[in-house]
Design a protein around this motif. Structure first.
Motif, PDB file in Angstrom:
ATOM      1  N   ASP A   1       0.881  -1.076   0.106  1.00  0.00           N
ATOM      2  CA  ASP A   1       0.042   0.099  -0.068  1.00  0.00           C
ATOM      3  C   ASP A   1       0.945   1.050   0.221  1.00  0.00           C
ATOM      4  O   ASP A   1       1.727   1.396   0.847  1.00  0.00           O
ATOM      5  CB  ASP A   1      -0.768  -0.105   1.206  1.00  0.00           C
ATOM      6  N   PRO A   2       0.695   2.052  -0.849  1.00  0.00           N
ATOM      7  CA  PRO A   2       1.531   3.325  -0.966  1.00  0.00           C
ATOM      8  C   PRO A   2       1.314   4.209   0.262  1.00  0.00           C
ATOM      9  O   PRO A   2       2.420   4.854   0.727  1.00  0.00           O
ATOM     10  CB  PRO A   2       1.048   4.187  -2.246  1.00  0.00           C
ATOM     11  N   ASP A   3       0.162   4.295   0.782  1.00  0.00           N
ATOM     12  CA  ASP A   3       0.107   5.130   2.037  1.00  0.00           C
ATOM     13  C   ASP A   3       0.841   4.586   2.993  1.00  0.00           C
ATOM     14  O   ASP A   3       1.131   5.114   4.094  1.00  0.00           O
ATOM     15  CB  ASP A   3      -1.448   5.204   2.337  1.00  0.00           C
ATOM     16  N   THR A   4       0.707   3.232   3.308  1.00  0.00           N
ATOM     17  CA  THR A   4       1.599   2.600   4.340  1.00  0.00           C
ATOM     18  C   THR A   4       3.195   2.848   4.150  1.00  0.00           C
ATOM     19  O   THR A   4       3.699   3.318   4.933  1.00  0.00           O
ATOM     20  CB  THR A   4       1.618   1.097   4.412  1.00  0.00           C
ATOM     21  N   TYR A   5       3.541   2.786   3.033  1.00  0.00           N
ATOM     22  CA  TYR A   5       4.865   3.349   2.474  1.00  0.00           C
ATOM     23  C   TYR A   5       5.294   4.801   2.984  1.00  0.00           C
ATOM     24  O   TYR A   5       6.322   4.849   3.762  1.00  0.00           O
ATOM     25  CB  TYR A   5       5.200   2.940   1.272  1.00  0.00           C
ATOM     26  N   ALA A   6       4.220   5.426   2.580  1.00  0.00           N
ATOM     27  CA  ALA A   6       4.463   7.034   2.832  1.00  0.00           C
ATOM     28  C   ALA A   6       4.482   7.200   4.377  1.00  0.00           C
ATOM     29  O   ALA A   6       5.410   8.009   4.664  1.00  0.00           O
ATOM     30  CB  ALA A   6       3.572   7.847   2.072  1.00  0.00           C
ATOM     31  N   ALA A   7       3.657   6.700   4.943  1.00  0.00           N
ATOM     32  CA  ALA A   7       3.518   6.678   6.354  1.00  0.00           C
ATOM     33  C   ALA A   7       4.771   6.488   7.363  1.00  0.00           C
ATOM     34  O   ALA A   7       5.266   6.958   8.258  1.00  0.00           O
ATOM     35  CB  ALA A   7       2.479   6.212   7.041  1.00  0.00           C
TER      36      ALA A   7
ATOM     37  N   LEU B   1       9.631   9.952  -0.040  1.00  0.00           N
ATOM     38  CA  LEU B   1       8.411  10.447   0.178  1.00  0.00           C
ATOM     39  C   LEU B   1       7.287  11.034  -0.874  1.00  0.00           C
ATOM     40  O   LEU B   1       6.116  10.758  -0.857  1.00  0.00           O
ATOM     41  CB  LEU B   1       8.489  11.460   1.459  1.00  0.00           C
ATOM     42  N   PHE B   2       8.034  11.911  -1.669  1.00  0.00           N
ATOM     43  CA  PHE B   2       7.144  12.503  -2.824  1.00  0.00           C
ATOM     44  C   PHE B   2       6.679  11.589  -3.818  1.00  0.00           C
ATOM     45  O   PHE B   2       6.080  12.068  -4.580  1.00  0.00           O
ATOM     46  CB  PHE B   2       7.873  13.812  -3.206  1.00  0.00           C
ATOM     47  N   HIS B   3       7.627  10.439  -4.048  1.00  0.00           N
ATOM     48  CA  HIS B   3       7.386   9.582  -5.013  1.00  0.00           C
ATOM     49  C   HIS B   3       6.997   8.175  -4.440  1.00  0.00           C
ATOM     50  O   HIS B   3       6.750   7.306  -5.194  1.00  0.00           O
ATOM     51  CB  HIS B   3       8.649   9.325  -5.947  1.00  0.00           C
ATOM     52  N   ALA B   4       6.182   8.208  -3.384  1.00  0.00           N
ATOM     53  CA  ALA B   4       5.894   6.963  -2.674  1.00  0.00           C
ATOM     54  C   ALA B   4       4.994   6.193  -3.599  1.00  0.00           C
ATOM     55  O   ALA B   4       4.826   4.970  -3.990  1.00  0.00           O
ATOM     56  CB  ALA B   4       5.093   7.308  -1.397  1.00  0.00           C
ATOM     57  N   GLN B   5       4.000   6.870  -4.166  1.00  0.00           N
ATOM     58  CA  GLN B   5       2.920   6.317  -5.158  1.00  0.00           C
ATOM     59  C   GLN B   5       3.455   5.498  -6.182  1.00  0.00           C
ATOM     60  O   GLN B   5       3.224   4.493  -6.473  1.00  0.00           O
ATOM     61  CB  GLN B   5       1.948   7.328  -5.704  1.00  0.00           C
ATOM     62  N   ARG B   6       4.318   6.385  -6.833  1.00  0.00           N
ATOM     63  CA  ARG B   6       5.172   5.464  -8.059  1.00  0.00           C
ATOM     64  C   ARG B   6       5.816   4.665  -7.486  1.00  0.00           C
ATOM     65  O   ARG B   6       6.008   3.430  -8.421  1.00  0.00           O
ATOM     66  CB  ARG B   6       5.998   6.882  -8.839  1.00  0.00           C
ATOM     67  N   ILE B   7       6.885   4.838  -6.453  1.00  0.00           N
ATOM     68  CA  ILE B   7       7.811   3.663  -6.067  1.00  0.00           C
ATOM     69  C   ILE B   7       6.831   2.358  -5.850  1.00  0.00           C
ATOM     70  O   ILE B   7       7.313   1.009  -6.278  1.00  0.00           O
ATOM     71  CB  ILE B   7       8.479   3.981  -4.816  1.00  0.00           C
ATOM     72  N   VAL B   8       5.657   2.406  -5.133  1.00  0.00           N
ATOM     73  CA  VAL B   8       4.802   1.291  -4.551  1.00  0.00           C
ATOM     74  C   VAL B   8       4.344   0.881  -5.913  1.00  0.00           C
ATOM     75  O   VAL B   8       4.012  -0.604  -5.958  1.00  0.00           O
ATOM     76  CB  VAL B   8       4.005   1.619  -3.499  1.00  0.00           C
ATOM     77  N   GLN B   9       3.707   1.693  -6.827  1.00  0.00           N
ATOM     78  CA  GLN B   9       2.925   1.096  -8.029  1.00  0.00           C
ATOM     79  C   GLN B   9       3.963   0.243  -9.004  1.00  0.00           C
ATOM     80  O   GLN B   9       3.653  -0.675  -9.404  1.00  0.00           O
ATOM     81  CB  GLN B   9       2.484   2.148  -8.823  1.00  0.00           C
ATOM     82  N   ALA B  10       5.326   0.753  -9.089  1.00  0.00           N
ATOM     83  CA  ALA B  10       6.281  -0.004  -9.703  1.00  0.00           C
ATOM     84  C   ALA B  10       6.649  -1.304  -8.896  1.00  0.00           C
ATOM     85  O   ALA B  10       6.882  -2.189  -9.714  1.00  0.00           O
ATOM     86  CB  ALA B  10       7.355   0.648  -9.932  1.00  0.00           C
TER      87      ALA B  10
END
Length: 144
Positions: free
Chosen positions: A39-45, A102-111
């Motif tokens: 989950d990108p939100d967990t990664y960012a948190a 942090l600013f690229h969490a969505q892309r990192i987790v999607q990849a």
């Protein structure tokens, strides 16, 4: 790192490949994906609240996480040993380096998730199907 549109296009292509699988293989892919996807939100948190690198462990990037923990640990040790400036600099350096993640969490987790689906599809697609798909991609790329 690919841009957001490329990741979304790849994700859609992977979803279509999963939908094309026989029912039993599709069920196996979804069961394995439920455990492996992140989950990108967990990664960012984890990145935001605990800058010490725990978000790397979340994605099983053990060496990167261990390096962050070691550098932050060294910074804290320097703080308590009287070398305040050096300790603060190490901790701030890790914080600054982790801002990108942090600013690229969505892309990192999607990849990461796309890579999980690629691995799962490689395990569950029929060998002939994967070979035909790879061959079709090569034939389009070659000029006639």
């Amino acid at each position: 790192m690919p841009d957001r549109r490329a990741l979304e296009a790849e994700e859609e292509a992977l979803r279509q490949r999963v939908r094309a699988l026989p029912e039993s293989a599709r069920r196996a892919v979804y069961e394995a994906a439920r455990v492996q996807l992140k989950d990108p939100d967990t990664y960012a948190a984890l990145n935001w609240f605990l800058v010490v690198g725990l978000h790397h462990f979340y994605l099983r990037r053990w060496w990167r996480g261990a390096a962050d923990v070691a550098v932050v640990g060294a910074g804290v040790a320097l703080l308590f040993s009287g070398r305040l400036l050096m300790g603060v600099l190490l901790i701030v350096a890790v914080g600054i380096a982790e801002l990108w993640t942090l600013f690229h969490a969505q892309r990192i987790v999607q990849a990461w998730n796309n890579a999980c689906y690629r691995r799962l599809l490689a395990q569950h697609e029929a060998p002939g199907h994967a070979a035909r798909r790879a061959g079709a991609g090569r034939s389009r790329a070659q000029p006639e």
